[in-house]
Scaffold this motif. Structure first.
Motif, mmCIF file in Angstrom:
data_model
loop_
_atom_site.group_PDB
_atom_site.id
_atom_site.type_symbol
_atom_site.label_atom_id
_atom_site.label_comp_id
_atom_site.label_asym_id
_atom_site.label_seq_id
_atom_site.Cartn_x
_atom_site.Cartn_y
_atom_site.Cartn_z
ATOM 1 N N HIS A 9 39.552 60.232 52.651
ATOM 2 C CA HIS A 9 40.803 59.558 52.303
ATOM 3 C C HIS A 9 41.603 59.343 53.583
ATOM 4 N N LEU A 10 42.173 58.146 53.691
ATOM 5 C CA LEU A 10 42.907 57.781 54.902
ATOM 6 C C LEU A 10 44.189 57.081 54.459
ATOM 7 N N PHE A 11 45.245 57.221 55.270
ATOM 8 C CA PHE A 11 46.553 56.679 54.899
ATOM 9 C C PHE A 11 47.114 55.860 56.051
ATOM 10 N N THR A 12 47.723 54.715 55.719
ATOM 11 C CA THR A 12 48.305 53.862 56.751
ATOM 12 C C THR A 12 49.679 53.381 56.295
ATOM 13 N N CYS A 13 50.543 53.073 57.276
ATOM 14 C CA CYS A 13 51.857 52.506 56.941
ATOM 15 C C CYS A 13 52.176 51.398 57.926
ATOM 16 N N SER A 14 53.091 50.510 57.516
ATOM 17 C CA SER A 14 53.251 49.276 58.272
ATOM 18 C C SER A 14 54.683 48.764 58.304
ATOM 19 N N GLU A 15 54.897 47.926 59.308
ATOM 20 C CA GLU A 15 56.137 47.157 59.443
ATOM 21 C C GLU A 15 56.380 46.289 58.208
ATOM 22 N N ASP A 16 55.298 45.936 57.485
ATOM 23 C CA ASP A 16 55.474 45.060 56.315
ATOM 24 C C ASP A 16 56.037 45.804 55.104
ATOM 25 N N GLY A 17 56.359 47.087 55.267
ATOM 26 C CA GLY A 17 57.001 47.842 54.192
ATOM 27 C C GLY A 17 56.035 48.498 53.230
ATOM 28 N N SER A 18 54.743 48.551 53.607
ATOM 29 C CA SER A 18 53.770 49.137 52.688
ATOM 30 C C SER A 18 53.204 50.451 53.215
ATOM 31 N N LEU A 19 52.716 51.242 52.271
ATOM 32 C CA LEU A 19 52.087 52.538 52.547
ATOM 33 C C LEU A 19 50.821 52.560 51.700
ATOM 34 N N TRP A 20 49.654 52.666 52.359
ATOM 35 C CA TRP A 20 48.390 52.545 51.642
ATOM 36 C C TRP A 20 47.554 53.813 51.730
ATOM 37 N N HIS A 21 46.856 54.064 50.625
ATOM 38 C CA HIS A 21 45.872 55.149 50.520
ATOM 39 C C HIS A 21 44.487 54.492 50.427
ATOM 40 N N TRP A 22 43.637 54.741 51.420
ATOM 41 C CA TRP A 22 42.272 54.183 51.463
ATOM 42 C C TRP A 22 41.304 55.279 51.012
ATOM 43 N N ASP A 23 40.507 54.989 49.999
ATOM 44 C CA ASP A 23 39.580 55.984 49.461
ATOM 45 C C ASP A 23 38.145 55.504 49.689
ATOM 46 N N ALA A 24 37.451 56.178 50.618
ATOM 47 C CA ALA A 24 36.052 55.828 50.889
ATOM 48 C C ALA A 24 35.118 56.910 50.367
ATOM 49 N N SER A 25 35.631 57.754 49.458
ATOM 50 C CA SER A 25 34.808 58.869 48.983
ATOM 51 C C SER A 25 33.643 58.324 48.171
ATOM 52 N N THR A 26 32.584 59.119 48.112
ATOM 53 C CA THR A 26 31.337 58.613 47.533
ATOM 54 C C THR A 26 31.076 59.187 46.154
ATOM 55 N N ASP A 27 32.068 59.886 45.582
ATOM 56 C CA ASP A 27 31.797 60.491 44.277
ATOM 57 C C ASP A 27 31.809 59.446 43.163
ATOM 58 N N VAL A 28 32.349 58.257 43.447
ATOM 59 C CA VAL A 28 32.300 57.186 42.448
ATOM 60 C C VAL A 28 31.137 56.284 42.836
ATOM 61 N N PRO A 29 30.061 56.221 42.030
ATOM 62 C CA PRO A 29 28.878 55.492 42.475
ATOM 63 C C PRO A 29 29.148 54.008 42.680
ATOM 64 N N GLU A 30 29.901 53.383 41.771
ATOM 65 C CA GLU A 30 30.186 51.963 41.961
ATOM 66 C C GLU A 30 31.675 51.755 41.846
ATOM 67 N N LYS A 31 32.336 51.686 42.995
ATOM 68 C CA LYS A 31 33.782 51.500 42.973
ATOM 69 C C LYS A 31 34.106 50.036 42.823
ATOM 70 N N SER A 32 35.058 49.750 41.992
ATOM 71 C CA SER A 32 35.492 48.365 41.958
ATOM 72 C C SER A 32 36.345 48.145 43.193
ATOM 73 N N SER A 33 36.200 46.984 43.785
ATOM 74 C CA SER A 33 36.939 46.715 45.006
ATOM 75 C C SER A 33 38.305 46.177 44.613
ATOM 76 N N LEU A 34 39.130 47.060 44.148
ATOM 77 C CA LEU A 34 40.419 46.628 43.623
ATOM 78 C C LEU A 34 41.541 47.149 44.485
ATOM 79 N N PHE A 35 42.591 46.372 44.525
ATOM 80 C CA PHE A 35 43.795 46.797 45.222
ATOM 81 C C PHE A 35 44.783 47.165 44.136
ATOM 82 N N ASN A 36 45.132 48.436 44.047
ATOM 83 C CA ASN A 36 45.992 48.888 42.949
ATOM 84 C C ASN A 36 47.447 48.842 43.398
#
Length: 380
Positions: A276-303
């Motif tokens: 899990h990785l976290f980023t923040c930006s000048e654009d006012g957003s804060l994101w959680h990136w999940d690259a964990s492999t416990d979900v066999p088929e992740k939908s490529s969705l932006f929640n």
């Protein structure tokens, strides 16, 4: 994810950091530090998060983060790091580096040590010594490494008055951030898209390795090293892209991921859950990136606050990718196989999110909208 709590603090927050939990302790993060910038008076402050979730008689939440103590800071707080449980190191836009000591019995902060001219410009076109902002600091007790707009790298030791080592012309451009790679080695990022590795065991002013973004020399603003796999490094820069590097091979990033719409100010691997990785930006957003492999088929969705919209991820097919545990999930990002799930953590876009920190289930971030956001249930 559970509730994220906002507190408005009447100052622009440039840095937020959790106080480390003692090794082997089972307690969760309870105290964090903040630094401010671009205010008439700037402060380094310590906060306690207390117990969230108790509804008081007015129907509001009790236990929002409480200010424990603060101390004036000369200049903008450019970086902030805990040195140990009691001491916090602050980097100033004046070029000064200060170690503050927390006194828990009477809840005060005092200056324990200071290097006032850690960073400065010299030479033609500047007065004999004009101060240069100290842009980054990293601590590994007893050592403190600082970098600055002057392209200088300093190695300090707590309780030593002078720098133990200085690399004067480490960079002809601005150094924006620094992290430890392995203990005598550090890694810096600069304003022309370069990532450099320095080995303090070697004499001289030359880096032991240089990696760089090809093409446009996009300034890099932030860097973090994978906590378990020290060759894996993440950087973010002016174009908002997230770059993943393997410093063992090649001179270019392993993957470039389309991310924020403006500068990425900070990137952090989760210290104990680094898929899990976290980023923040000048654009006012804060994101959680999940690259964990416990979900066999992740939908490529932006929640986004419960709504899902398809995200321009670097993934096309839905083949499951079974990672070998030895390969970091961040390095095996084959676009045809891999999926990364991204969640936006803030309820709505705000002014710049300047800083974030994660520890256990807790996250804190600070913004130019003079707000501090905290959640204690990152993975629920």
């Amino acid at each position: 994810m559970e509730e994220i709590y906002a507190k408005f603090v009447s100052q622009k927050i440039s840095k937020t950091r959790w106080r480390p939990v003692p090794p082997g302790s089972l307690q969760t993060a309870e105290t964090f530090a903040t630094g401010s910038w671009d205010n008439e008076e700037n402060y380094v402050s310590l906060w306690s998060i207390g117990d969230f979730g108790n509804v008081d008689s007015d129907g509001g939440f009790e236990g929002e983060h409480q200010l424990l103590c603060d101390i004036k800071h000369h200049g903008d707080v450019m970086d902030l790091q805990f040195f140990d449980q009691e001491r916090i190191v602050a980097a100033s836009s004046t070029g000064c580096v200060t170690v503050f000591l927390h006194h828990p019995n009477n809840q005060t902060l005092s200056v324990s040590q200071q290097w006032t001219t850690a960073h400065y410009h010299t030479g033609p076109g500047s007065p004999s010594r004009s101060s240069a902002p100290c842009t980054g600091v990293v601590c590994d007790n007893p050592e403190i490494v600082t970098v600055g707009e002057d392209g200088r790298i300093n190695l300090f030791r707590a309780d030593h008055k002078e720098a133990v080592r200085t690399i004067d012309n480490a960079d002809s451009s601005t150094l924006h951030a620094v992290t430890f790679l392995r203990t005598p080695e550090i890694l810096t990022v600069n304003s022309i898209g370069q990532l450099k590795i320095w080995d303090f065991r070697k004499q001289g002013n030359e880096p032991s390795q240089i990696l760089s973004l090809t093409g446009d020399r996009v300034p890099l603003h932030c860097v973090d090293r994978h906590p378990n796999q020290q060759h894996v490094v993440a950087t973010g820069g002016q174009d908002g892209m997230l770059s993943i590097w393997d410093v063992r091979q090649g001179t270019m990033p392993v993957s470039l991921l389309k991310a924020h719409e403006a500068e990425m100010w900070e990137v952090h691997f989760h210290p104990s859950n680094p898929d899990h990785l976290f980023t923040c930006s000048e654009d006012g957003s804060l994101w959680h990136w999940d690259a964990s492999t416990d979900v066999p088929e992740k939908s490529s969705l932006f929640n986004q606050g419960g709504r899902s919209s398809t995200f321009l991820s670097h993934s096309i097919s839905n083949q499951a990718n079974v990672h070998q545990s030895l390969i970091s999930s961040w390095l095996s990002t084959d676009p045809a196989k891999d999926r990364i799930e991204i969640t936006s953590l803030l309820p709505s876009r705000t002014l710049s999110v300047n800083s974030l920190d994660v520890l256990g289930p807790c996250l804190v971030c600070g913004t130019d909208a003079e707000a501090i956001y905290v959640t204690r249930q990152l993975f629920s």
